[in-house]
Design a protein around this motif. Structure first.
Motif, PDB file in Angstrom:
ATOM      1  N   VAL A  30       9.655   3.452  -8.592  1.00 23.21           N
ATOM      2  CA  VAL A  30       9.081   3.063  -9.878  1.00 23.21           C
ATOM      3  C   VAL A  30      10.111   2.656 -10.920  1.00 23.21           C
ATOM      4  N   ALA A  31      11.359   3.035 -10.747  1.00 24.13           N
ATOM      5  CA  ALA A  31      12.352   2.674 -11.759  1.00 24.13           C
ATOM      6  C   ALA A  31      12.477   1.170 -11.902  1.00 24.13           C
ATOM      7  N   SER A  32      12.114   0.424 -10.857  1.00 21.57           N
ATOM      8  CA  SER A  32      12.209  -1.032 -10.935  1.00 21.57           C
ATOM      9  C   SER A  32      11.250  -1.609 -11.955  1.00 21.57           C
ATOM     10  N   ALA A  33      10.194  -0.857 -12.294  1.00 21.67           N
ATOM     11  CA  ALA A  33       9.244  -1.355 -13.293  1.00 21.67           C
ATOM     12  C   ALA A  33       9.834  -1.319 -14.691  1.00 21.67           C
ATOM     13  N   ARG A  34      10.940  -0.616 -14.866  1.00 23.63           N
ATOM     14  CA  ARG A  34      11.591  -0.557 -16.175  1.00 23.63           C
ATOM     15  C   ARG A  34      12.449  -1.786 -16.433  1.00 23.63           C
ATOM     16  N   ARG A 100      -0.450   1.724  -3.902  1.00 22.47           N
ATOM     17  CA  ARG A 100      -1.103   2.652  -4.831  1.00 22.47           C
ATOM     18  C   ARG A 100      -0.080   3.653  -5.380  1.00 22.47           C
ATOM     19  N   GLY A 101       0.785   4.145  -4.524  1.00 19.23           N
ATOM     20  CA  GLY A 101       1.817   5.063  -4.984  1.00 19.23           C
ATOM     21  C   GLY A 101       2.734   4.424  -6.004  1.00 19.23           C
ATOM     22  N   MET A 102       3.076   3.153  -5.809  1.00 22.39           N
ATOM     23  CA  MET A 102       3.922   2.443  -6.760  1.00 22.39           C
ATOM     24  C   MET A 102       3.242   2.328  -8.118  1.00 22.39           C
ATOM     25  N   MET A 103       1.962   1.951  -8.105  1.00 25.96           N
ATOM     26  CA  MET A 103       1.263   1.737  -9.368  1.00 25.96           C
ATOM     27  C   MET A 103       1.059   3.037 -10.142  1.00 25.96           C
ATOM     28  N   LEU A 104       0.726   4.099  -9.435  1.00 23.14           N
ATOM     29  CA  LEU A 104       0.588   5.393 -10.109  1.00 23.14           C
ATOM     30  C   LEU A 104       1.937   5.871 -10.629  1.00 23.14           C
ATOM     31  N   LEU A 197      -1.657 -12.392 -16.384  1.00 18.51           N
ATOM     32  CA  LEU A 197      -1.691 -11.695 -17.660  1.00 18.51           C
ATOM     33  C   LEU A 197      -0.646 -10.590 -17.804  1.00 18.51           C
ATOM     34  N   CYS A 198      -0.203 -10.012 -16.718  1.00 19.40           N
ATOM     35  CA  CYS A 198       0.762  -8.907 -16.809  1.00 19.40           C
ATOM     36  C   CYS A 198       2.114  -9.419 -17.302  1.00 19.40           C
ATOM     37  N   THR A 199       2.900  -8.524 -17.903  1.00 19.19           N
ATOM     38  CA  THR A 199       4.197  -8.911 -18.468  1.00 19.19           C
ATOM     39  C   THR A 199       5.381  -8.285 -17.740  1.00 19.19           C
ATOM     40  N   VAL A 200       5.152  -7.217 -16.978  1.00 16.71           N
ATOM     41  CA  VAL A 200       6.241  -6.589 -16.226  1.00 16.71           C
ATOM     42  C   VAL A 200       6.482  -7.415 -14.966  1.00 16.71           C
ATOM     43  N   LYS A 201       7.687  -7.940 -14.818  1.00 20.77           N
ATOM     44  CA  LYS A 201       7.962  -8.903 -13.754  1.00 20.77           C
ATOM     45  C   LYS A 201       7.692  -8.356 -12.360  1.00 20.77           C
ATOM     46  N   VAL A 202       8.139  -7.127 -12.097  1.00 29.05           N
ATOM     47  CA  VAL A 202       7.957  -6.580 -10.757  1.00 29.05           C
ATOM     48  C   VAL A 202       6.475  -6.371 -10.447  1.00 29.05           C
ATOM     49  N   GLU A 203       5.681  -6.070 -11.465  1.00 30.96           N
ATOM     50  CA  GLU A 203       4.242  -5.897 -11.267  1.00 30.96           C
ATOM     51  C   GLU A 203       3.571  -7.238 -11.001  1.00 30.96           C
ATOM     52  N   LYS A 204       4.013  -8.276 -11.721  1.00 32.07           N
ATOM     53  CA  LYS A 204       3.477  -9.622 -11.490  1.00 32.07           C
ATOM     54  C   LYS A 204       3.774 -10.072 -10.061  1.00 32.07           C
ATOM     55  N   ARG A 205       4.987  -9.759  -9.574  1.00 36.83           N
ATOM     56  CA  ARG A 205       5.344 -10.138  -8.208  1.00 36.83           C
ATOM     57  C   ARG A 205       4.515  -9.370  -7.190  1.00 36.83           C
TER      58      ARG A 205
END
Length: 234
Positions: A30-34, A100-104, A197-205
Motif C-alpha cells: 500500500v505504500a505505493s499509493a502514497r 481487494r487487499g490492496m484497496m483496503l 476520475l481517480c487521482t492517485v496514479k497507482v489506483e488509476k493504473r
C-alpha cells in the motif's frame, strides 16, 4: 473419505491459503499509493484522498464487489469437476482477493473508513455520469436500488447465490459463468469510472488493468457458455 476426495480437498484448502497470502501481500504494497515510487526527498507532500473522493469511493466499493466474486468462485469449486471452470474460478479468486487487499490497505493508509455512512454505493461516479447509464445498467452512480443483497450493478442477489450453492455439474458451471459475466460487466464499468476520475496514479493504473483483464475474461466466459449451449443473461 476416498483418496480422490481427500486430494481434491487438500488442493482447494491450499488454494484458499494462497488467496489469504495474496491478500496480506497486497496490504504490504500500500505504500505505493502514497508516492507511486517517487523519490521521497524530491517529491512534494503526498496527496491524501478525501472520504468522498473517487479514489476512496472506488476502493471501498470495488473491495465489496470483489469480495462477492471471490465468494462465488469458492462456491463453484465444490459444485463442478470441470477443470476449465475450476481454473477460471481459482484465477478470479486469487486476483480479486489480492486486489481487494490492496484497496483496503490504501484506505487504511489514507486513514479513511472502509464504509462511508450516508453515502450510497457508487455515488462517487455520479459527477462523471450525470444522466448517463453505462453498459445498459441504469442507475450506476446515480442511485442504484440495492435489493436482496445486490448492492451494486452486476452483483448477484442472495437468491442467486443460493441457487448456485444448490446447483451441480453443468448447471452450476452455466449459472456461475452467467453470474460472473454480469459481475464483471459491473466491475468493468466501475473500473472505467476510476480510470477517468481517480487521482492517485497507482489506483488509476490498477483500475485500467482491471478493465483489460476482466474484458478478456468476459470474452473467455462467453466462449465457455457457448460450448455449453448457453449464453450471457443480458
Amino acid at each position: 473419505m476416498t483418496a480422490v476426495k481427500r486430494d481434491r480437498r487438500i488442493q482447494w484448502v491450499a488454494g484458499s491459503a494462497v488467496v489469504l497470502a495474496l491478500l496480506f501481500a497486497g496490504v504490504a504494497t500500500v505504500a505505493s499509493a502514497r508516492d507511486d515510487g517517487a523519490d521521497h526527498a524530491a517529491a512534494p507532500a503526498p496527496h491524501t484522498p478525501a472520504v468522498d473522493s473517487a479514489d476512496a469511493g472506488f476502493a471501498r466499493d470495488m473491495a465489496v464487489h470483489h469480495q462477492q466474486a471471490v465468494e462465488m468462485s469458492f462456491i463453484v469449486r465444490d459444485r463442478t469437476k470441470d477443470e476449465d471452470v475450476r481454473r477460471l474460478a481459482y484465477d478470479i479468486a486469487n486476483t480479486q482477493a489480492n486486489q481487494r487487499g490492496m484497496m483496503l490497505g490504501w484506505l487504511d493508509l489514507w486513514e479513511l473508513p472502509k464504509a462511508a455512512a450516508g453515502q450510497e454505493p457508487m455515488a462517487w461516479m455520479a459527477a462523471g455520469h450525470e444522466g448517463h447509464t453505462m453498459g445498459g445498467m441504469a442507475g450506476m452512480g446515480t442511485g442504484y436500488r440495492a435489493h436482496d443483497g445486490s448492492l451494486m450493478p452486476g452483483m448477484a442477489t442472495r437468491t442467486e447465490l443460493d441457487r448456485l450453492r444448490r446447483a451441480n455439474g453443468e448447471k452450476a458451471e452455466i449459472l456461475y459463468l452467467q453470474l460472473m459475466t454480469d459481475h464483471h460487466k459491473g466491475g468493468v464499468d466501475m473500473a472505467r469510472g476510476c480510470a477517468r476520475l481517480c487521482t492517485v496514479k497507482v489506483e488509476k493504473r490498477l483500475a485500467q488493468g482491471m478493465v483489460e483483464a476482466q474484458q478478456s475474461e468476459l470474452d473467455m466466459m462467453a466462449r465457455m457458455l457457448a460450448a455449453r449451449g448457453a449464453k450471457p443473461r443480458s
